[in-house]
Design a protein around this motif. Sequence first.
Motif, PDB file in Angstrom:
ATOM      1  N   GLY A   1     -12.802   3.980   4.375  1.00 34.43           N
ATOM      2  CA  GLY A   1     -11.452   3.662   4.825  1.00 34.43           C
ATOM      3  C   GLY A   1     -10.736   5.051   4.624  1.00 34.43           C
ATOM      4  O   GLY A   1     -10.019   5.161   5.646  1.00 34.43           O
ATOM      5  N   LEU A   2     -10.796   5.840   3.622  1.00 35.26           N
ATOM      6  CA  LEU A   2     -10.292   7.318   3.692  1.00 35.26           C
ATOM      7  C   LEU A   2     -10.748   7.964   4.855  1.00 35.26           C
ATOM      8  O   LEU A   2      -9.688   8.849   5.380  1.00 35.26           O
ATOM      9  CB  LEU A   2     -10.715   7.884   2.424  1.00 35.26           C
ATOM     10  CG  LEU A   2     -10.151   7.345   0.977  1.00 35.26           C
ATOM     11  CD1 LEU A   2     -10.692   7.975  -0.263  1.00 35.26           C
ATOM     12  CD2 LEU A   2      -8.750   7.349   1.175  1.00 35.26           C
ATOM     13  N   GLN A   3     -11.849   8.071   5.158  1.00 35.56           N
ATOM     14  CA  GLN A   3     -12.461   8.940   6.402  1.00 35.56           C
ATOM     15  C   GLN A   3     -11.704   8.359   7.780  1.00 35.56           C
ATOM     16  O   GLN A   3     -11.709   9.078   8.733  1.00 35.56           O
ATOM     17  CB  GLN A   3     -13.887   8.761   6.328  1.00 35.56           C
ATOM     18  CG  GLN A   3     -14.443   9.851   5.460  1.00 35.56           C
ATOM     19  CD  GLN A   3     -15.987   9.749   5.175  1.00 35.56           C
ATOM     20  OE1 GLN A   3     -16.469   8.930   5.807  1.00 35.56           O
ATOM     21  NE2 GLN A   3     -16.623  10.494   4.367  1.00 35.56           N
TER      22      GLN A   3
ATOM     23  N   TYR B   1       2.897   6.284  -1.577  1.00 36.89           N
ATOM     24  CA  TYR B   1       3.440   5.706  -0.281  1.00 36.89           C
ATOM     25  C   TYR B   1       2.536   5.859   0.777  1.00 36.89           C
ATOM     26  O   TYR B   1       3.155   5.377   1.841  1.00 36.89           O
ATOM     27  CB  TYR B   1       4.644   6.518  -0.170  1.00 36.89           C
ATOM     28  CG  TYR B   1       5.617   6.452  -1.396  1.00 36.89           C
ATOM     29  CD1 TYR B   1       6.334   5.132  -1.408  1.00 36.89           C
ATOM     30  CD2 TYR B   1       5.881   7.256  -2.323  1.00 36.89           C
ATOM     31  CE1 TYR B   1       7.171   4.797  -2.664  1.00 36.89           C
ATOM     32  CE2 TYR B   1       6.816   7.277  -3.504  1.00 36.89           C
ATOM     33  CZ  TYR B   1       7.357   5.825  -3.545  1.00 36.89           C
ATOM     34  OH  TYR B   1       8.267   5.761  -4.633  1.00 36.89           O
ATOM     35  N   VAL B   2       1.431   6.482   0.854  1.00 35.41           N
ATOM     36  CA  VAL B   2       0.921   6.708   2.247  1.00 35.41           C
ATOM     37  C   VAL B   2      -0.675   6.082   2.200  1.00 35.41           C
ATOM     38  O   VAL B   2      -1.060   5.063   2.911  1.00 35.41           O
ATOM     39  CB  VAL B   2       0.796   8.173   2.813  1.00 35.41           C
ATOM     40  CG1 VAL B   2       0.132   8.322   4.047  1.00 35.41           C
ATOM     41  CG2 VAL B   2       2.133   8.676   2.995  1.00 35.41           C
ATOM     42  N   THR B   3      -1.247   6.878   1.218  1.00 42.89           N
ATOM     43  CA  THR B   3      -2.736   6.548   1.118  1.00 42.89           C
ATOM     44  C   THR B   3      -2.989   4.730   0.687  1.00 42.89           C
ATOM     45  O   THR B   3      -3.837   4.107   1.746  1.00 42.89           O
ATOM     46  CB  THR B   3      -3.545   7.299   0.094  1.00 42.89           C
ATOM     47  OG1 THR B   3      -3.303   8.752   0.382  1.00 42.89           O
ATOM     48  CG2 THR B   3      -5.038   7.011   0.206  1.00 42.89           C
TER      49      THR B   3
ATOM     50  N   LYS C   1      -4.531  -0.762   2.394  1.00 45.36           N
ATOM     51  CA  LYS C   1      -4.487  -1.976   1.769  1.00 45.36           C
ATOM     52  C   LYS C   1      -5.621  -2.965   2.716  1.00 45.36           C
ATOM     53  O   LYS C   1      -6.100  -4.030   1.810  1.00 45.36           O
ATOM     54  CB  LYS C   1      -2.961  -2.585   2.193  1.00 45.36           C
ATOM     55  CG  LYS C   1      -2.621  -4.017   1.460  1.00 45.36           C
ATOM     56  CD  LYS C   1      -1.432  -4.251   1.378  1.00 45.36           C
ATOM     57  CE  LYS C   1      -1.023  -5.579   0.604  1.00 45.36           C
ATOM     58  NZ  LYS C   1       0.245  -6.135   0.748  1.00 45.36           N
ATOM     59  N   PRO C   2      -5.662  -3.048   4.007  1.00 46.19           N
ATOM     60  CA  PRO C   2      -6.771  -3.916   4.372  1.00 46.19           C
ATOM     61  C   PRO C   2      -8.050  -3.641   3.790  1.00 46.19           C
ATOM     62  O   PRO C   2      -8.941  -4.683   3.492  1.00 46.19           O
ATOM     63  CB  PRO C   2      -6.727  -3.763   5.891  1.00 46.19           C
ATOM     64  CG  PRO C   2      -5.358  -3.246   6.331  1.00 46.19           C
ATOM     65  CD  PRO C   2      -4.991  -2.353   4.804  1.00 46.19           C
TER      66      PRO C   2
ATOM     67  N   LYS D   1      -5.327 -13.943   5.858  1.00 47.10           N
ATOM     68  CA  LYS D   1      -3.800 -13.979   6.003  1.00 47.10           C
ATOM     69  C   LYS D   1      -3.250 -12.627   5.761  1.00 47.10           C
ATOM     70  O   LYS D   1      -2.315 -12.308   6.375  1.00 47.10           O
ATOM     71  CB  LYS D   1      -3.231 -15.175   5.229  1.00 47.10           C
ATOM     72  CG  LYS D   1      -1.917 -15.391   5.847  1.00 47.10           C
ATOM     73  CD  LYS D   1      -1.301 -16.721   4.872  1.00 47.10           C
ATOM     74  CE  LYS D   1       0.020 -17.166   5.412  1.00 47.10           C
ATOM     75  NZ  LYS D   1       0.492 -18.277   4.636  1.00 47.10           N
ATOM     76  N   LEU D   2      -3.598 -12.053   4.485  1.00 54.25           N
ATOM     77  CA  LEU D   2      -3.222 -10.773   3.913  1.00 54.25           C
ATOM     78  C   LEU D   2      -3.338  -9.605   4.891  1.00 54.25           C
ATOM     79  O   LEU D   2      -2.620  -8.762   5.298  1.00 54.25           O
ATOM     80  CB  LEU D   2      -3.708 -10.476   2.621  1.00 54.25           C
ATOM     81  CG  LEU D   2      -2.883 -11.323   1.641  1.00 54.25           C
ATOM     82  CD1 LEU D   2      -3.676 -10.972   0.141  1.00 54.25           C
ATOM     83  CD2 LEU D   2      -1.517 -11.167   1.222  1.00 54.25           C
ATOM     84  N   THR D   3      -4.570  -9.637   5.606  1.00 55.34           N
ATOM     85  CA  THR D   3      -5.042  -8.624   6.100  1.00 55.34           C
ATOM     86  C   THR D   3      -4.364  -8.568   7.648  1.00 55.34           C
ATOM     87  O   THR D   3      -4.097  -7.292   8.114  1.00 55.34           O
ATOM     88  CB  THR D   3      -6.616  -8.758   6.564  1.00 55.34           C
ATOM     89  OG1 THR D   3      -7.029  -9.689   6.737  1.00 55.34           O
ATOM     90  CG2 THR D   3      -7.212  -7.938   5.115  1.00 55.34           C
TER      91      THR D   3
END
Length: 288
Positions: free
Chosen positions: A177-179, A202-204, A209-210, A282-284
Amino acid sequence: MLKKSVNFYFRIPVWVYMLLVAGFPILYTVNLSFRKFSFALPGYEGQFIGLDNYTRALLDPNFWGSLGVTFTIILFVIPAQLVAGFFIAGLLAKNLRGTKIFSSFIFLPMTIAPIVVGLIGRLLLIDRFGLVSWYLEYLGIDLGGSILGQRIPALASIILLDIWHWTPYVALLLLAGLQSLPVEPYEAIELEGASKLQTVWYVTLPLLKPILVTAVLFRSIDLFRIFDEILVLTGGGPGSSTESVEMLTYKVNFHNWDMGYGASIGVITLIMVLLMSLLSLKLTRKET
């Protein structure tokens, strides 16, 4: 039109495979859960008894106790794995010197079979002869009995063992995810003079989140099925204090030979996992 027909026929083997591997066992288990059936108990010949097995499960203190053990493990394991996995993924994403060697050691535990992890834990924690027990005794630390013979130390041992075993898996998901994160939000917040902590918060984390939801879902499903480590480490004991839902299902089916009741517990667990999956989807979807 021809392309759609070809695609349809190529999908048929996949559908047949899924029906045989997943569909048939699920349908058979659901059917069994409405019956009084056993390979060993007299009088359990597959009679249809409706919802009696489900009523029995919902009134069974052993079922609720095993559910409490499972949720306790989930409650402690997942936050620890997310924090540790995020920290490890952040280090690996920086490509520092020695990262490749470090990552090979980090990801090693998740390649070990769960039953072997349970054996490792038992060799370390067995009373008097285990390495951990020996060091505690050498240091004069008295836990008041065997580590695996007491409820809280035994449950803590299972939790710590799972954290060690599967944190690399969570780190791998978060590293991917980070990459894949875009560069633009980082450039924008850097121009505003944000600190590293503010950048992460606030960004990462919002962008991840998904991936975080996916990691929580996968690990929750895995922990609902936790069995091998408990079987080898404690056998569900002392008493039933470390007996997970999967362990209870195993005992009902293959110790008590009450297949219909065991099937009903399995179906209830499946429904709970499906509800968790729908909630995570639902959240994603809201994020995307």
